[in-house]
Design a protein around this motif. Sequence first.
Motif, PDB file in Angstrom:
ATOM      1  N   LEU A  55     100.101  86.175  25.309  1.00  0.00           N
ATOM      2  CA  LEU A  55      99.760  85.734  26.667  1.00  0.00           C
ATOM      3  C   LEU A  55      99.995  84.242  26.814  1.00  0.00           C
ATOM      4  CD1 LEU A  55      96.450  87.504  27.749  1.00  0.00           C
ATOM      5  CD2 LEU A  55      98.677  87.579  28.893  1.00  0.00           C
ATOM      6  N   ASP A  56      99.591  83.493  25.815  1.00  0.00           N
ATOM      7  CA  ASP A  56      99.737  82.039  25.899  1.00  0.00           C
ATOM      8  C   ASP A  56     101.202  81.633  25.806  1.00  0.00           C
ATOM      9  OD1 ASP A  56      98.802  79.336  26.055  1.00  0.00           O
ATOM     10  OD2 ASP A  56      99.243  79.163  23.916  1.00  0.00           O
ATOM     11  N   GLU A  57     101.916  82.249  24.885  1.00  0.00           N
ATOM     12  CA  GLU A  57     103.317  81.873  24.667  1.00  0.00           C
ATOM     13  C   GLU A  57     104.157  82.145  25.914  1.00  0.00           C
ATOM     14  OE1 GLU A  57     105.170  84.033  21.444  1.00  0.00           O
ATOM     15  OE2 GLU A  57     107.163  83.602  22.295  1.00  0.00           O
ATOM     16  N   ILE A  58     103.955  83.321  26.524  1.00  0.00           N
ATOM     17  CA  ILE A  58     104.781  83.699  27.670  1.00  0.00           C
ATOM     18  C   ILE A  58     104.114  83.340  28.995  1.00  0.00           C
ATOM     19  CG2 ILE A  58     105.939  85.633  28.826  1.00  0.00           C
ATOM     20  CD1 ILE A  58     107.065  85.024  26.034  1.00  0.00           C
ATOM     21  N   GLY A  59     102.809  83.569  29.065  1.00  0.00           N
ATOM     22  CA  GLY A  59     102.109  83.387  30.338  1.00  0.00           C
ATOM     23  C   GLY A  59     101.884  81.928  30.696  1.00  0.00           C
ATOM     24  N   SER A  60     101.411  81.136  29.753  1.00  0.00           N
ATOM     25  CA  SER A  60     101.023  79.757  30.091  1.00  0.00           C
ATOM     26  C   SER A  60     102.158  78.944  30.721  1.00  0.00           C
ATOM     27  CB  SER A  60     100.453  79.037  28.862  1.00  0.00           C
ATOM     28  OG  SER A  60      99.214  79.617  28.516  1.00  0.00           O
ATOM     29  N   PRO A  61     103.382  78.981  30.155  1.00  0.00           N
ATOM     30  CA  PRO A  61     104.456  78.185  30.784  1.00  0.00           C
ATOM     31  C   PRO A  61     104.866  78.710  32.172  1.00  0.00           C
ATOM     32  CG  PRO A  61     105.056  78.844  28.545  1.00  0.00           C
ATOM     33  CD  PRO A  61     103.858  79.655  28.933  1.00  0.00           C
ATOM     34  N   ALA A  62     104.484  79.927  32.487  1.00  0.00           N
ATOM     35  CA  ALA A  62     104.880  80.511  33.780  1.00  0.00           C
ATOM     36  C   ALA A  62     103.790  80.345  34.835  1.00  0.00           C
ATOM     37  CB  ALA A  62     105.210  81.993  33.598  1.00  0.00           C
ATOM     38  N   THR A  63     102.730  79.631  34.510  1.00  0.00           N
ATOM     39  CA  THR A  63     101.677  79.424  35.506  1.00  0.00           C
ATOM     40  C   THR A  63     102.079  78.315  36.475  1.00  0.00           C
ATOM     41  OG1 THR A  63     100.588  77.841  34.046  1.00  0.00           O
ATOM     42  CG2 THR A  63      99.754  80.115  34.000  1.00  0.00           C
ATOM     43  N   VAL A  64     101.478  78.349  37.648  1.00  0.00           N
ATOM     44  CA  VAL A  64     101.576  77.243  38.599  1.00  0.00           C
ATOM     45  C   VAL A  64     100.465  76.257  38.208  1.00  0.00           C
ATOM     46  CG1 VAL A  64     101.332  76.594  41.025  1.00  0.00           C
ATOM     47  CG2 VAL A  64     102.478  78.732  40.406  1.00  0.00           C
ATOM     48  N   ALA A  65     100.828  74.973  38.101  1.00  0.00           N
ATOM     49  CA  ALA A  65      99.844  73.981  37.624  1.00  0.00           C
ATOM     50  C   ALA A  65      98.913  73.565  38.754  1.00  0.00           C
ATOM     51  CB  ALA A  65     100.568  72.779  37.025  1.00  0.00           C
ATOM     52  N   SER A  66      98.265  74.561  39.362  1.00  0.00           N
ATOM     53  CA  SER A  66      97.373  74.240  40.486  1.00  0.00           C
ATOM     54  C   SER A  66      96.051  73.661  39.998  1.00  0.00           C
ATOM     55  CB  SER A  66      97.135  75.483  41.350  1.00  0.00           C
ATOM     56  OG  SER A  66      96.825  76.594  40.558  1.00  0.00           O
ATOM     57  N   SER A  67      95.804  73.735  38.684  1.00  0.00           N
ATOM     58  CA  SER A  67      94.592  73.095  38.163  1.00  0.00           C
ATOM     59  C   SER A  67      94.841  71.617  37.858  1.00  0.00           C
ATOM     60  CB  SER A  67      94.098  73.822  36.907  1.00  0.00           C
ATOM     61  OG  SER A  67      95.111  73.817  35.924  1.00  0.00           O
ATOM     62  N   GLY A  68      96.087  71.171  38.014  1.00  0.00           N
ATOM     63  CA  GLY A  68      96.408  69.756  37.810  1.00  0.00           C
ATOM     64  C   GLY A  68      96.215  68.951  39.089  1.00  0.00           C
ATOM     65  N   GLY A  69      96.601  67.698  39.064  1.00  0.00           N
ATOM     66  CA  GLY A  69      96.285  66.797  40.173  1.00  0.00           C
ATOM     67  C   GLY A  69      97.353  66.683  41.251  1.00  0.00           C
ATOM     68  N   ARG A  70      98.505  67.370  41.074  1.00  0.00           N
ATOM     69  CA  ARG A  70      99.587  67.170  42.049  1.00  0.00           C
ATOM     70  C   ARG A  70     100.009  68.486  42.695  1.00  0.00           C
ATOM     71  NH1 ARG A  70     101.093  64.691  37.678  1.00  0.00           N
ATOM     72  NH2 ARG A  70     102.914  66.013  37.462  1.00  0.00           N
ATOM     73  N   TYR A  71      99.039  69.367  42.880  1.00  0.00           N
ATOM     74  CA  TYR A  71      99.302  70.608  43.592  1.00  0.00           C
ATOM     75  C   TYR A  71      98.681  70.487  44.974  1.00  0.00           C
ATOM     76  CZ  TYR A  71      99.915  75.409  44.838  1.00  0.00           C
ATOM     77  OH  TYR A  71     100.322  76.536  45.490  1.00  0.00           O
ATOM     78  N   PHE A  72      99.513  70.549  46.008  1.00  0.00           N
ATOM     79  CA  PHE A  72      99.022  70.347  47.380  1.00  0.00           C
ATOM     80  C   PHE A  72      99.362  71.533  48.284  1.00  0.00           C
ATOM     81  CE2 PHE A  72     100.255  66.130  45.590  1.00  0.00           C
ATOM     82  CZ  PHE A  72      98.969  65.645  45.386  1.00  0.00           C
ATOM     83  N   GLY A  73      99.619  72.690  47.693  1.00  0.00           N
ATOM     84  CA  GLY A  73      99.992  73.873  48.470  1.00  0.00           C
ATOM     85  C   GLY A  73      98.777  74.576  49.060  1.00  0.00           C
ATOM     86  N   PHE A  74      99.014  75.338  50.130  1.00  0.00           N
ATOM     87  CA  PHE A  74      97.940  76.113  50.798  1.00  0.00           C
ATOM     88  C   PHE A  74      96.685  75.239  50.895  1.00  0.00           C
ATOM     89  CE2 PHE A  74     100.865  78.810  48.424  1.00  0.00           C
ATOM     90  CZ  PHE A  74     101.399  79.559  49.458  1.00  0.00           C
ATOM     91  N   VAL A  75      95.517  75.810  50.550  1.00  0.00           N
ATOM     92  CA  VAL A  75      94.326  74.973  50.313  1.00  0.00           C
ATOM     93  C   VAL A  75      93.761  75.500  48.998  1.00  0.00           C
ATOM     94  CG1 VAL A  75      92.120  74.120  51.178  1.00  0.00           C
ATOM     95  CG2 VAL A  75      93.888  74.839  52.799  1.00  0.00           C
ATOM     96  N   ILE A  76      94.125  74.833  47.895  1.00  0.00           N
ATOM     97  CA  ILE A  76      93.782  75.353  46.575  1.00  0.00           C
ATOM     98  C   ILE A  76      93.110  74.248  45.779  1.00  0.00           C
ATOM     99  CG2 ILE A  76      94.830  76.087  44.392  1.00  0.00           C
ATOM    100  CD1 ILE A  76      96.553  77.998  45.868  1.00  0.00           C
ATOM    101  N   GLY A  77      91.850  74.448  45.429  1.00  0.00           N
ATOM    102  CA  GLY A  77      91.129  73.454  44.638  1.00  0.00           C
ATOM    103  C   GLY A  77      91.391  73.638  43.154  1.00  0.00           C
TER     104      GLY A  77
END
Length: 454
Positions: A55-77
């Motif tokens: 999961l980590d090897e394949i899944g993690s790189p394919a995530t959207v980094a919405s938990s980081g500081g430069r995600y401004f899409g939709f309204v996502i905290g």
Amino acid sequence: MDEIINDFAALARCYLAGVGIRHVFPAQPALARLQALDIPLQDEPVDPRRVLALLDEIGSPATVASSGGRYFGFVIGGSLPAALAANLLAGVWDQNACLDAASPVAAALERVAGRWLLSVLGLPPTAGFGFVTGATMANFAGLAAARHAVLRQAGWDVEAKGLFGAPPITVVVGDEVHVSLLKALSMLGLGRDRVVRVSVDDQGRMLADRIPMLQGPAIVCIQAANVNSGAFDPADEICRRVHASANTWVHVDGAFGLWAAASPRFAHLVRGTGQADSWATDAHKWLNAPYDSGLVFVRKPEHLAAAMSASAAYLTEGTNREPCHFVPEISRRARGIEVWAALYSLGRKGLAELVERNCRQASRFARGLAAAGYEVLNDVVLNQVLVSFGNEDTTRRVIARLQEDGTCWCGGTHWQGRTAMRISVSSWRTVDQDIEDSLAAMLRIARAESAAKP
Ligand SMILES: *Cc1c(COP(=O)(O)O)cnc(C)c1O
């Protein structure tokens, strides 16, 4: 268990360290590798540590980094550290939050968090509350309470008899209603298309004097705030007008905007919302609790309980608040723990600071874009910015190029007949440098795209 918990702690640390430096939207090769998860289901069990590693090897790189500081899409905290840790602990506890008897700790944390929420959101302290999956279900539950109350007053028991033969309910929405509210109405048998639509001003605010004379049973749905512009319906005036007629109910969709109440600087925006009868908001948006986490509040708890409990027996059970009497689900996870942890870790000041910082950062985006000659389409009163980079084509190309570039992520939207890029600043992780870096990327790409003839 010990080993997999150690594995997990190491990979969580690594993921969270990387989330601030990698491309915000996953790169194409990472997405292509998702195929590695599409394997035939094995006959034999697989070692849990191998499951996690894959999961980590394949899944993690394919995530959207919405938990980081430069995600401004939709309204996502993002997820606050205390809220994320509480979510993980809740997973370890594996509590069923349906009943006090199934999890006294989940029930107790909901009671305390509910009381805190009513206080920070400026809602009546005796209102009822429920912990649901998001604002869509919070709208659903609040409107179910509304449907119960206005029909009961009209002499009809909707929970027992359904809507067949019931007195019709007039449902009023603004022209800028959020699709999730229409979805909630459709699920409740109130219909998406039979609503009365009220016109809005240039910021998307409902024009209170266009609300028709109401004859109950009637439900009026207002917004705090508009998902594009961040503008608030004039709750004060609307509640006064609507409540002047008998058997009427005002419901507030406050998915992110209701949190403005937590800041002394922005609380004026929600003035009058406390006069409504029910409210929906999200903890996974501006409170920065992990997914999924929505909240419904209803002025009279008995209206929510009448609509949500499995039987009328809720009236005769013990004195403890039973969590499942206030939400659509029976079994569910203990969301109250993350909400409690988020509020406890921030405190009133921390929550106000989060709201004010994100609003200040949104204004910085707006000033920087306007100074470079791009048109900001809304009055930036909150955390939402709408910008046009010229004609529709150019704006679309800038959005696409920005998303590929990976510095940050913003989506497109339609605003009063125009195509716009929407910026929503909603995360505790966003620091001022993130704004400067993202603004620089936007301006660099917008200049290149305006120079290139379509
Ligand atoms: C996000 C949003 C919703 C829907 O919330 P979910 O949590 O996605 O269900 C509803 N109304 C408004 C105004 C929103 O911004």
